[in-house]
Scaffold this active site. Structure first.
Site, PDB file in Angstrom:
ATOM      1  N   GLY A  11       0.827  -1.210   0.000  1.00 18.97           N
ATOM      2  CA  GLY A  11       0.000   0.000   0.000  1.00 18.97           C
ATOM      3  C   GLY A  11       0.855   1.252   0.000  1.00 18.97           C
ATOM      4  O   GLY A  11       1.924   1.308  -0.628  1.00 18.97           O
ATOM      5  N   GLN A  12       0.385   2.259   0.723  1.00 20.74           N
ATOM      6  CA  GLN A  12       1.055   3.565   0.723  1.00 20.74           C
ATOM      7  C   GLN A  12       2.506   3.462   1.173  1.00 20.74           C
ATOM      8  O   GLN A  12       3.407   3.948   0.493  1.00 20.74           O
ATOM      9  CB  GLN A  12       0.314   4.514   1.680  1.00 20.74           C
ATOM     10  N   ARG A  84      -5.051   4.006  10.152  1.00 15.45           N
ATOM     11  CA  ARG A  84      -6.101   4.773  10.848  1.00 15.45           C
ATOM     12  C   ARG A  84      -6.853   5.673   9.884  1.00 15.45           C
ATOM     13  O   ARG A  84      -6.287   6.142   8.908  1.00 15.45           O
ATOM     14  CB  ARG A  84      -5.447   5.695  11.890  1.00 15.45           C
ATOM     15  N   ARG A  90      -4.890   4.331  17.356  1.00 17.11           N
ATOM     16  CA  ARG A  90      -4.148   3.185  16.816  1.00 17.11           C
ATOM     17  C   ARG A  90      -4.713   1.887  17.393  1.00 17.11           C
ATOM     18  O   ARG A  90      -4.778   0.872  16.713  1.00 17.11           O
ATOM     19  CB  ARG A  90      -2.661   3.325  17.140  1.00 17.11           C
ATOM     20  N   THR A 121       3.129  -2.125  11.097  1.00 16.47           N
ATOM     21  CA  THR A 121       1.674  -2.148  11.274  1.00 16.47           C
ATOM     22  C   THR A 121       1.277  -1.696  12.685  1.00 16.47           C
ATOM     23  O   THR A 121       1.896  -2.098  13.668  1.00 16.47           O
ATOM     24  CB  THR A 121       1.168  -3.590  11.026  1.00 16.47           C
ATOM     25  N   HIS A 177       4.366   3.766  20.928  1.00 10.87           N
ATOM     26  CA  HIS A 177       4.040   4.632  19.791  1.00 10.87           C
ATOM     27  C   HIS A 177       2.611   5.128  19.951  1.00 10.87           C
ATOM     28  O   HIS A 177       1.675   4.590  19.397  1.00 10.87           O
ATOM     29  CB  HIS A 177       4.185   3.833  18.494  1.00 10.87           C
TER      30      HIS A 177
HETATM   31  P1  A3D Z   1      -2.339   0.864   3.223  1.00 10.20           P
HETATM   32  O1  A3D Z   1      -2.037   1.870   2.181  1.00 10.20           O
HETATM   33  O2  A3D Z   1      -3.761   0.499   3.470  1.00 10.20           O
HETATM   34  O3  A3D Z   1      -1.511  -0.456   2.871  1.00 10.20           O
HETATM   35  C1  A3D Z   1      -1.634  -1.637   3.610  1.00 10.20           C
HETATM   36  C2  A3D Z   1      -1.527  -2.778   2.612  1.00 10.20           C
HETATM   37  O4  A3D Z   1      -1.545  -4.005   3.351  1.00 10.20           O
HETATM   38  C3  A3D Z   1      -2.710  -2.813   1.634  1.00 10.20           C
HETATM   39  O5  A3D Z   1      -2.229  -2.791   0.306  1.00 10.20           O
HETATM   40  C4  A3D Z   1      -3.385  -4.131   1.975  1.00 10.20           C
HETATM   41  O6  A3D Z   1      -4.003  -4.766   0.882  1.00 10.20           O
HETATM   42  C5  A3D Z   1      -2.211  -4.933   2.529  1.00 10.20           C
HETATM   43  N1  A3D Z   1      -2.637  -6.107   3.291  1.00 10.20           N
HETATM   44  C6  A3D Z   1      -3.733  -6.266   4.059  1.00 10.20           C
HETATM   45  N2  A3D Z   1      -3.784  -7.510   4.553  1.00 10.20           N
HETATM   46  C7  A3D Z   1      -2.698  -8.160   4.084  1.00 10.20           C
HETATM   47  C8  A3D Z   1      -2.205  -9.486   4.232  1.00 10.20           C
HETATM   48  N3  A3D Z   1      -2.850 -10.388   4.966  1.00 10.20           N
HETATM   49  N4  A3D Z   1      -1.057  -9.800   3.602  1.00 10.20           N
HETATM   50  C9  A3D Z   1      -0.397  -8.902   2.843  1.00 10.20           C
HETATM   51  N5  A3D Z   1      -0.834  -7.638   2.665  1.00 10.20           N
HETATM   52  C10 A3D Z   1      -1.962  -7.275   3.277  1.00 10.20           C
HETATM   53  O7  A3D Z   1      -1.731   1.316   4.637  1.00 10.20           O
HETATM   54  P2  A3D Z   1      -0.333   2.094   4.898  1.00 10.20           P
HETATM   55  O8  A3D Z   1       0.723   1.537   4.028  1.00 10.20           O
HETATM   56  O9  A3D Z   1      -0.593   3.555   4.896  1.00 10.20           O
HETATM   57  O10 A3D Z   1      -0.085   1.690   6.432  1.00 10.20           O
HETATM   58  C11 A3D Z   1       0.251   0.365   6.741  1.00 10.20           C
HETATM   59  C12 A3D Z   1       0.263   0.155   8.254  1.00 10.20           C
HETATM   60  O11 A3D Z   1       1.308   0.926   8.837  1.00 10.20           O
HETATM   61  C13 A3D Z   1      -1.022   0.571   8.974  1.00 10.20           C
HETATM   62  O12 A3D Z   1      -1.354  -0.380   9.981  1.00 10.20           O
HETATM   63  C14 A3D Z   1      -0.642   1.899   9.611  1.00 10.20           C
HETATM   64  O13 A3D Z   1      -1.413   2.183  10.764  1.00 10.20           O
HETATM   65  C15 A3D Z   1       0.792   1.632   9.965  1.00 10.20           C
HETATM   66  N6  A3D Z   1       1.600   2.823  10.212  1.00 10.20           N
HETATM   67  C16 A3D Z   1       2.482   2.766  11.242  1.00 10.20           C
HETATM   68  C17 A3D Z   1       3.281   3.846  11.521  1.00 10.20           C
HETATM   69  C18 A3D Z   1       4.248   3.774  12.666  1.00 10.20           C
HETATM   70  O14 A3D Z   1       4.964   4.715  12.889  1.00 10.20           O
HETATM   71  C19 A3D Z   1       4.323   2.576  13.480  1.00 10.20           C
HETATM   72  C20 A3D Z   1       3.185   5.023  10.761  1.00 10.20           C
HETATM   73  C21 A3D Z   1       2.279   5.051   9.706  1.00 10.20           C
HETATM   74  C22 A3D Z   1       1.486   3.939   9.434  1.00 10.20           C
END
Ligand code: A3D
Length: 310
Positions: A11-12, A84, A90, A121, A177
């Site tokens: 994803g992002q 989120r 979170r 995550t 966090h």
């Molecule tokens: P997003 O753009 O939704 O990407 C997540 C990806 O995970 C999507 O493409 C989903 O299809 C994929 N996914 C879902 N389930 C599975 C699976 N079982 N196997 C493989 N892939 C899967 O989200 P994002 O990239 O913006 O954020 C990802 C995570 O990071 C989220 O939980 C956020 O809350 C977290 N995050 C953490 C921080 C920290 O500082 C710790 C900061 C920003 C985001």
């Protein structure tokens, strides 16, 4: 042979991780997503291959939904999970992301049991704890990315407030966090000058509050989803320190077994990352006030870890 970096979640954050890993020529890259999003993962990988002539890197980049493709990975960075949305904490993500981390842990355990695993995550401290419990990997091989980002935000806000180069701002943020994380102004310096001597108490309090709420500030601005550039670069910094044995000292969510009075929980603490993974946790002598703040964040992390029932 090139190193191999597996990115679970395309994803992002996953796509920025892929771009940074390619630009830095860290190795070959596998971008894995769920079967329904296999084609977008393949498309992102192909787009990055086509960027290589201008990006000036050599790497084999593929998209997939098959864990077999991550076989033998040296580093695994996990962003699979829901981010989120405005108005969410979170912790609201715990149930849904625990299911996802359970699937991911099984795949990584089967195909990349020697990899240095960086979990991104959310809720971060509980997800890294769950991944550790589910895989049974050694503690030096499992780490959560949060403190590196929280510290980057602290440094960035200080530089913005004081009008100084961010390169000269050094400091650290400890704890979980979340809004109870612990920035340490007493140990923060600007080109060696203590922060306390060049900023007022009001300024420092304001900067600490903004750091604690930085993720939420971005979620509010986006309306949908959370930060992705800065989390990606923070995780890449950790991966690079491992792959290049750089011995960076970065705050990371590491398993504490007595350090800071914490037993069996992943908490943000200063860690030395080298070729053996988390090679050392540094313990800082804290003041009573700092210790009390750390105890509060440990309480929150302990509660979410318990909720995983692992
Ligand atoms: P997003 O753009 O939704 O990407 C997540 C990806 O995970 C999507 O493409 C989903 O299809 C994929 N996914 C879902 N389930 C599975 C699976 N079982 N196997 C493989 N892939 C899967 O989200 P994002 O990239 O913006 O954020 C990802 C995570 O990071 C989220 O939980 C956020 O809350 C977290 N995050 C953490 C921080 C920290 O500082 C710790 C900061 C920003 C985001």
């Amino acid at each position: 042979m090139r190193k191999k970096i597996a990115l679970i979640g395309g994803g992002q954050i996953g796509q920025i991780l892929a771009m940074l890993a390619a630009q830095k020529e860290m190795g070959d890259i596998v971008l894995l997503d769920i079967p329904e999003l296999e084609n977008p993962a393949k498309g992102k990988a192909l787009d990055l291959m086509e960027m290589a002539p201008h990006g000036n890197y050599d790497a084999n980049i593929i998209g997939t939904s098959n864990y077999k493709d991550i076989e033998g990975a040296d580093v695994v960075i996990i962003t699979a999970g829901k981010p989120r949305q405005a108005g969410m904490t979170r912790e609201d993500l715990l149930a849904v992301n625990l299911q996802i981390i359970t699937q991911v842990a099984a795949g990584v355990k089967q195909y990349a049991p020697k990899a240095f695993c960086i979990i991104v995550t959310n809720p971060l401290d509980a997800m890294v704890y769950a991944f550790y419990k589910l895989t049974g990997f050694p503690k030096h091989q499992v780490v959560g990315m949060a403190g590196a980002l929280d510290t980057a935000r602290w440094r960035a806000f200080i530089a913005m407030e004081l009008g100084v180069s961010v390169a000269d701002v050094a400091g650290t943020v400890l704890g979980g966090h979340g809004p109870d994380m612990v920035p340490l102004p007493r140990l923060t310096t600007v080109g060696g000058v203590p922060l306390n001597e060049i900023a007022t108490k009001e300024q420092i309090d304001k900067l600490a509050t903004r750091t604690r709420e930085a993720g939420t500030e971005i979620v509010k601005l986006f309306g949908k989803g959370s930060a992705f550039f800065s989390p990606a670069w923070s995780a890449i910094t950790m991966a690079e320190s491992y792959l290049k044995n750089k011995h960076r000292v970065l705050p990371c969510a590491a398993l504490c077994e007595g350090e800071y009075g914490v037993k069996g929980l992943f908490i943000g603490v200063p860690c030395l990352i080298g070729a053996k993974g988390i090679e050392k946790i540094y313990e800082i002598k804290l003041t009573d006030e700092e210790s009390a703040m750390l105890q509060k964040t440990i309480g929150v992390v302990s509660k979410t870890a318990e909720e995983t029932k692992l």
